[in-house]
Write a protein that holds these residues in place. Structure first.
Motif, PDB file in Angstrom:
ATOM      1  N   CYS A  32       4.541 -42.116  64.212  1.00  0.00           N
ATOM      2  CA  CYS A  32       5.687 -41.507  64.912  1.00  0.00           C
ATOM      3  C   CYS A  32       5.623 -39.989  64.863  1.00  0.00           C
ATOM      4  O   CYS A  32       5.979 -39.303  65.824  1.00  0.00           O
ATOM      5  N   GLU A  33       5.169 -39.433  63.736  1.00  0.00           N
ATOM      6  CA  GLU A  33       5.046 -37.983  63.633  1.00  0.00           C
ATOM      7  C   GLU A  33       4.002 -37.471  64.612  1.00  0.00           C
ATOM      8  O   GLU A  33       4.198 -36.437  65.271  1.00  0.00           O
ATOM      9  N   SER A  34       2.882 -38.182  64.735  1.00  0.00           N
ATOM     10  CA  SER A  34       1.846 -37.784  65.688  1.00  0.00           C
ATOM     11  C   SER A  34       2.374 -37.816  67.114  1.00  0.00           C
ATOM     12  O   SER A  34       2.109 -36.906  67.905  1.00  0.00           O
ATOM     13  N   ARG A  35       3.133 -38.866  67.445  1.00  0.00           N
ATOM     14  CA  ARG A  35       3.713 -38.947  68.782  1.00  0.00           C
ATOM     15  C   ARG A  35       4.697 -37.800  69.027  1.00  0.00           C
ATOM     16  O   ARG A  35       4.733 -37.214  70.104  1.00  0.00           O
ATOM     17  N   GLY A  36       5.514 -37.464  68.015  1.00  0.00           N
ATOM     18  CA  GLY A  36       6.459 -36.360  68.166  1.00  0.00           C
ATOM     19  C   GLY A  36       5.758 -35.028  68.371  1.00  0.00           C
ATOM     20  O   GLY A  36       6.190 -34.187  69.164  1.00  0.00           O
ATOM     21  N   ILE A  37       4.640 -34.784  67.649  1.00  0.00           N
ATOM     22  CA  ILE A  37       3.891 -33.529  67.824  1.00  0.00           C
ATOM     23  C   ILE A  37       3.261 -33.489  69.211  1.00  0.00           C
ATOM     24  O   ILE A  37       3.275 -32.453  69.891  1.00  0.00           O
ATOM     25  N   ALA A  38       2.731 -34.628  69.665  1.00  0.00           N
ATOM     26  CA  ALA A  38       2.115 -34.666  71.001  1.00  0.00           C
ATOM     27  C   ALA A  38       3.139 -34.413  72.102  1.00  0.00           C
ATOM     28  O   ALA A  38       2.821 -33.801  73.126  1.00  0.00           O
ATOM     29  N   GLN A  39       4.376 -34.860  71.906  1.00  0.00           N
ATOM     30  CA  GLN A  39       5.435 -34.648  72.899  1.00  0.00           C
ATOM     31  C   GLN A  39       6.138 -33.315  72.752  1.00  0.00           C
ATOM     32  O   GLN A  39       7.047 -33.017  73.523  1.00  0.00           O
ATOM     33  N   GLY A  40       5.746 -32.500  71.755  1.00  0.00           N
ATOM     34  CA  GLY A  40       6.325 -31.171  71.590  1.00  0.00           C
ATOM     35  C   GLY A  40       7.623 -31.133  70.830  1.00  0.00           C
ATOM     36  O   GLY A  40       8.334 -30.122  70.846  1.00  0.00           O
ATOM     37  N   HIS A  41       7.959 -32.220  70.100  1.00  0.00           N
ATOM     38  CA  HIS A  41       9.220 -32.240  69.350  1.00  0.00           C
ATOM     39  C   HIS A  41       9.143 -31.394  68.081  1.00  0.00           C
ATOM     40  O   HIS A  41      10.166 -30.879  67.620  1.00  0.00           O
ATOM     41  N   ARG A  42       7.972 -31.273  67.476  1.00  0.00           N
ATOM     42  CA  ARG A  42       7.821 -30.460  66.280  1.00  0.00           C
ATOM     43  C   ARG A  42       6.405 -29.906  66.234  1.00  0.00           C
ATOM     44  O   ARG A  42       5.511 -30.362  66.946  1.00  0.00           O
ATOM     45  N   LYS A  43       6.190 -28.907  65.378  1.00  0.00           N
ATOM     46  CA  LYS A  43       4.896 -28.264  65.245  1.00  0.00           C
ATOM     47  C   LYS A  43       4.596 -28.096  63.763  1.00  0.00           C
ATOM     48  O   LYS A  43       5.458 -28.257  62.899  1.00  0.00           O
ATOM     49  N   GLY A  44       3.342 -27.700  63.480  1.00  0.00           N
ATOM     50  CA  GLY A  44       2.986 -27.371  62.116  1.00  0.00           C
ATOM     51  C   GLY A  44       2.357 -28.531  61.373  1.00  0.00           C
ATOM     52  O   GLY A  44       2.010 -29.572  61.921  1.00  0.00           O
ATOM     53  N   GLN A  45       2.224 -28.305  60.058  1.00  0.00           N
ATOM     54  CA  GLN A  45       1.557 -29.265  59.183  1.00  0.00           C
ATOM     55  C   GLN A  45       2.379 -30.538  59.039  1.00  0.00           C
ATOM     56  O   GLN A  45       3.602 -30.525  59.120  1.00  0.00           O
TER      57      GLN A  45
ATOM     58  N   GLN B 171      -5.531 -36.054  64.358  1.00  0.00           N
ATOM     59  CA  GLN B 171      -5.423 -35.687  65.778  1.00  0.00           C
ATOM     60  C   GLN B 171      -4.889 -34.277  65.982  1.00  0.00           C
ATOM     61  O   GLN B 171      -4.955 -33.771  67.092  1.00  0.00           O
ATOM     62  N   HIS B 172      -4.358 -33.622  64.955  1.00  0.00           N
ATOM     63  CA  HIS B 172      -3.691 -32.327  65.119  1.00  0.00           C
ATOM     64  C   HIS B 172      -4.389 -31.268  64.269  1.00  0.00           C
ATOM     65  O   HIS B 172      -4.679 -31.482  63.080  1.00  0.00           O
ATOM     66  N   GLU B 173      -4.641 -30.120  64.885  1.00  0.00           N
ATOM     67  CA  GLU B 173      -5.430 -29.070  64.267  1.00  0.00           C
ATOM     68  C   GLU B 173      -4.773 -28.522  63.010  1.00  0.00           C
ATOM     69  O   GLU B 173      -5.443 -28.005  62.120  1.00  0.00           O
ATOM     70  N   ALA B 174      -3.431 -28.585  62.929  1.00  0.00           N
ATOM     71  CA  ALA B 174      -2.747 -28.031  61.750  1.00  0.00           C
ATOM     72  C   ALA B 174      -3.110 -28.783  60.477  1.00  0.00           C
ATOM     73  O   ALA B 174      -2.884 -28.266  59.369  1.00  0.00           O
ATOM     74  N   ASN B 175      -3.655 -29.997  60.588  1.00  0.00           N
ATOM     75  CA  ASN B 175      -3.982 -30.803  59.407  1.00  0.00           C
ATOM     76  C   ASN B 175      -5.469 -30.803  59.063  1.00  0.00           C
ATOM     77  O   ASN B 175      -5.868 -31.409  58.065  1.00  0.00           O
ATOM     78  N   THR B 176      -6.318 -30.165  59.891  1.00  0.00           N
ATOM     79  CA  THR B 176      -7.773 -30.289  59.713  1.00  0.00           C
ATOM     80  C   THR B 176      -8.246 -29.687  58.396  1.00  0.00           C
ATOM     81  O   THR B 176      -9.106 -30.260  57.720  1.00  0.00           O
TER      82      THR B 176
END
Length: 1012
Positions: A912-925, A961-966
């Protein structure tokens, strides 16, 4: 797991990459390696698809098992069922006999207790969402007659909304997702004896099938299309169609469908596209001009087919005769043709016999075409129909190998654009007519001005002669004025003389003014004296004012003192009231004493009366006997008699007053007796109610004890699990059908008792002071919360608040475990999830995770938190409540059930967090990384427990899937596990997802190159 998480999981699996068994497109005109190209230049690719206008989408197949009916129960065989379901593994076993069986894997497996809503969410909702995005879709039910196809697809559920089938639920979602600019219309057909009939207009029979020679699209000219306004309107339309459908009675089904029913839903949604985007793909091949730089209207047109196939049947078992026999032959022939097409597609055959039947022609786009297709096959449990069940399962297995090329269809909305242009043209014509009328008016005004100009020239020539005469007259007037000017000069001289005289007079007035100023000075001195007097008066007035202010302050102080005195008086009044109550009590005591004195006085008066009678008798005797005694002794006796008579009157008056007091007291006593009787009646009624509640509680206790015993028996030990499964330690032991039946029977019994006792009475027992009562009451509430239709009632009646109160106040391990399980059941819906968080449920669950010791309590608490993790809007509040830390704390117990729930919660959170980041609901780590969950995830991607390992593999892929976690993934070893998953994962979707992440992430690519 929450329903929203399930929905996300199912929908994401539809857009998978091609597999090894993928086959070519069904369209005959298309080559094997390419999708059918768009024949119209207005079609364009979906923005999410790069370099191609189509995407692979395998046909999704789910299997649903019908519950045993009376005929199945009555059949006597060595084994009752030929089907054994493994829903956790998405597999089923088909028993040939008691010692041999075959295993088949499907996309989803539904048990006989699966709800209509869950079947729709898993099978049809992803297709409906795809149709709303502009793709074509098909949902179809296939199976033997009497296995529940029409119930799954076409159930209306007007009396019970929970029984609604796929048709009603699909239209409900479509209508909720369309705006006023969009439109949704339906057609309802049946294929009966190879003849297509319109069920909404039965007069339209034998409708032809027309194929577009360019695109290969199938259409049915003349079919009635009804635009749907709302869900009630759709239900009315479907009822009309169902009334016209052919059904009959057979030995296998009392209402056997004798035709294939097809519901066609046409959706048109408006869109916008810029001119340059619209004309860019074919600028070189068209000379169509821009339309004033404005947006060109676009529409997406999509079609949803919901097909309820007639059931296949064997004549010997169904008992069909006469016309029913011909109907059965036609049904079996059309289903055979469909099976041939599926076989040809599954085997990559160069020829697909789609023209052998009208059914295969109608479903040409559904199998191997451009539509997204879901198939639900329905089967029965009875071994008497083993061959039919086996045939149905093999049909589903072959259908899973068919792959469609899903395409988005968008068109320019030339009709609406033409209407807009016509509207503008009408407006311009009206404007031109208005301007023509204005020009005519201006021409008339110009003509009038010219005429008036000619008249003015004539008047000018006529006025020229009169002007010369007027000039002569003006010269004569000038001469007269000069004469008058001379006269005025003479008058001026006279005025100057008068002015000189006035100056002399002015000098005289100046002298007089000086004298007046001297007099004014004397007056100003007297004025100053009067001002001094006024100042003295002012000072005296000021002193008076100051005195009055002091008096006012004194009055204010007195008022404050009076307020204080009033407060003291209030205190005195309160004390006086207390004293009055004490005196009242004292007087009541005195009244009781007076009653006692009254009784004594009665005794005394009775004694006095007897003595008086004795004295009277003695006096009479004395008169007779002592007639001859001296007069003095007689006088003394008379005095004594008078004194005794006075005492008697006094005693009589006292007796009367005591009698009056006794009457008053007796009246008060009667009132008290009446009140006492009413109180006794109330106590009797309360005693009766208490006995009723005790009887109901005993019923609940007996049922809950048996239900809990049954649940404890179903907890299979780990040793038995390993022995039953051999070396595969990741599989879970399946509950037997008898235990499932017993559990369903117990839940039915609990529901009946719940209806008799009432939910408020059950919830009231949660607040009981007796521990045993609380334990059994919370068990009953937990069983009720397991059913969807009870959850809303429990929350409305305050059941959620009572459960949270138990979590906060109780120290009993059993109460904490069962209450946590009840909250886990309630947390299956988004509305209840928000309520649980807002009422502090997450903090209470986290606290229990730290103070509980029983692994079963850990499992219930972890399950509740895992359900809450499936709601992306609650993630921040869950982190603040230390829910993630609580999951990691419970994982230290090492119990397999607890680890499964913890892994599920972390996977839900990551997804769900990944889906929220992809939809622009939140950003960051990621919040999981912030709470230190990443090392645990990485270490358990190689867990020996299958469910834990798969959940952690999925969670790791979502985090990557998100660069903030790489950076954290690289430092913690997550990158190495991701590389391993891309090669060794047993799940195709996780393996492909890991490969895609490693390909598109620049940080991962650079780290891999650096390490190499």
């Amino acid at each position: 797991m929450s329903r929203s998480t399930l929905r996300g999981e199912r929908s994401s699996s539809y857009a998978t990459a091609p597999t090894k068994n993928s086959v070519r497109s069904l369209s005959p005109a298309a080559p094997r390696s390419k999708a059918l190209p768009s024949a119209r230049p207005a079609h364009r690719a979906h923005p999410l698809i790069e370099d191609d206008d189509s995407v692979h989408g395998r046909v999704r197949v789910a299997v649903r098992l019908r519950p045993r009916n009376a005929e199945d129960l009555a059949s006597d065989a060595d084994y009752a069922d030929c089907i054994e379901l493994q829903p956790e593994l998405k597999r089923l076993r088909l028993r040939k006999n008691n010692w041999s069986s075959e295993s088949f894997k499907f996309d989803d497996v539904f048990t006989e207790s699966a709800s209509q809503k869950r079947v729709y969410e898993v099978v049809a909702r992803p297709v409906v969402e795809s149709v709303l995005n502009g793709y074509n879709g098909t949902v179809m039910a296939y199976g033997q007659t009497g296995t529940g196809k029409t119930y799954t697809v076409g159930r209306l559920g007007k009396e019970d909304p929970s029984e609604r089938g796929i048709m009603v639920r699909s239209l409900e979602d479509i209508l909720a997702s369309t705006s006023e600019l969009d439109s949704a219309s339906v057609s309802y057909l049946q294929l009966y004896m190879e003849s297509i009939q319109d069920l909404l207009v039965p007069e339209k029979n034998n409708i032809p099938i027309v194929e577009d020679p360019r695109t290969g699209e199938v259409s049915l000219p003349g079919v009635e299309k009804v635009k749907i306004r709302d869900l009630d309107h759709f239900l009315e339309v479907i009822q009309i169609g169902e009334a016209n459908r052919h059904t009959t009675f057979t030995k296998l089904n009392t209402e056997s469908s004798r035709s294939h029913a097809i519901l066609m839903v046409y959706i048109q949604k408006a869109a916008k596209l810029k001119d340059e985007d619209a004309y860019a793909p074919f600028e070189s091949s068209t000379s169509e001009p821009r339309i004033n730089g404005r947006d060109v209207p676009l529409v997406t047109k999509s079609k949803l087919l919901i097909v309820d196939l007639a059931g296949s049947e064997r004549i010997g078992k169904s008992g069909s005769e006469g016309h029913s026999l011909e109907e059965a032959k036609s049904i079996n022939l059309s289903l055979t043709s469909l099976g041939k097409c599926i076989n040809a597609l599954a085997e990559n055959s160069p020829h697909v016999p789609t023209r052998d039947s009208k059914l295969t022609r109608l479903l040409r786009d559904s199998f191997g075409g451009s539509a997204r297709t879901s198939l639900v096959v329905t089967i029965g449990p009875s071994s008497r129909h083993h061959s039919e069940t086996s045939s149905t399962i093999m049909f589903g297995q072959r259908a899973m190998k068919v792959e469609n090329m899903i395409k988005l269809k968008e068109e320019f909305d030339y009709e609406s654009h033409s209407r807009n242009l016509e509207h503008r043209l009408d407006h311009l014509i009206t404007e031109i007519e208005r301007r023509d009328s204005y020009v005519k008016e201006m021409e008339l005004k110009l003509k009038r001005c010219q005429d008036s100009l000619e008249d003015a020239g004539k008047r000018l020539s006529a006025c020229a002669g009169s002007v010369s005469n007027e000039r002569h007259d003006y010269e004569m007037q000038i001469r007269n004025l000069m004469a008058e000017l001379n006269l005025e000069k003479e008058r001026k001289n006279n005025v100057e003389e008068e002015v000189s005289d006035l100056r002399c007079r002015l000098d005289d007035s100046v002298h007089i003014t000086r004298q007046h100023s001297i007099e004014l000075a004397t007056l100003s001195k007297s004025h100053k004296d009067s001002l001094l007097k006024l100042e003295k008066n002012f000072k005296s007035k000021h002193a008076e004012k100051k005195f009055l202010d002091e008096e006012f302050d004194a009055i204010q102080r007195k008022m404050i003192e009076k307020d204080e005195k009033s407060m003291q008086l209030e205190l005195e009044v309160s004390t006086y009231q207390k004293v009055l109550a004490d005196t009242t009590q004292m007087y009541e005591q005195k009244i009781s004493e007076l009653i006692e004195q009254l009784d004594e006085e009665r005794k005394i008066s009775q004694g006095a009366k007897s003595e008086l009678e004795q004295l009277k008798n003695k006096i009479n005797d004395q008169k007779k006997l002592d007639q001859f005694e001296e007069q003095g002794e007689l006088i003394e006796l008379r005095k004594q008699v008078k004194e005794l008579y006075g005492h008697h009157e006094y005693a009589t008056s006292e007796l009367q007053s005591l009698q009056r007091e006794n009457e008053e007291l007796s009246n008060g006593k009667l009132k008290l007796i009446e009140e006492l009787n009413t109180l006794r009646q109330k106590l009797k009624d309360e005693e009766i109610e208490r006995k009723k509640v005790e009887v109901e509680f005993l019923k609940i206790k007996r049922v809950s004890d048996t239900n809990i015993d049954l649940l404890e028996k179903t907890q299979i030990p780990e040793k038995l699990d390993r022995v039953a499964l051999g070396e595969d330690k990741s599989l879970s032991f399946l509950m037997s059908n008898q235990v499932k039946g017993s559990m369903s029977g117990q839940r039915t019994t609990i529901s009946k008792i719940f209806e008799e006792v009432g939910l408020p009475n059950v919830l009231a027992l949660l607040k009981s002071e007796e521990l045993d009562v609380q334990i059994h009451a919370v068990k009953v509430v937990a069983n009720l919360a397991a059913e969807d239709f009870n959850q809303e009632k429990i929350v409305e009646e305050g059941g959620l608040d009572a459960l949270l109160m138990l979590l906060e106040s109780s120290e009993n391990e059993t109460i904490l475990r069962v209450a946590s399980g009840a909250i886990a059941n309630l947390a299956m819906t988004e509305t209840n999830q928000g309520l649980i968080i807002s009422k502090g449920g997450a903090q209470l669950l986290s606290a229990i995770a730290y103070r509980a010791t029983d692994p079963q309590t850990f499992r219930m608490v972890a399950g509740a938190i895992a359900n809450l993790c499936g709601n992306e809007r609650l993630h921040t509040m869950l982190k603040e409540a230390n829910a993630i830390q609580a999951l990691l704390e419970m994982a230290r117990s090492g119990q397999s059930d607890v680890l499964s729930q913890v892994a599920r919660g972390i996977a839900n959170f990551a997804k769900c967090e990944s889906r929220g980041i992809a939809q622009g609901h939140r950003k960051g780590q990621s919040l999981l990384i912030e709470d230190g969950a990443l090392p645990w995830i990485v270490s358990h991607t190689t867990s020996s427990q299958l469910s834990v390992r798969r959940h952690m593999e999925l969670a790791l892929c979502h985090l990557a899937q998100h660069e903030a976690n790489t950076r954290d993934l690289i430092s913690s070893g997550g990158l190495k596990e991701l590389i391993r998953l891309s090669h060794e994962s047993t799940r195709d979707d996780i393996r492909n997802l890991a490969k895609r992440i490693l390909t598109i992430s620049p940080a991962f690519r650079s780290e891999i190159q650096r390490s190499c």
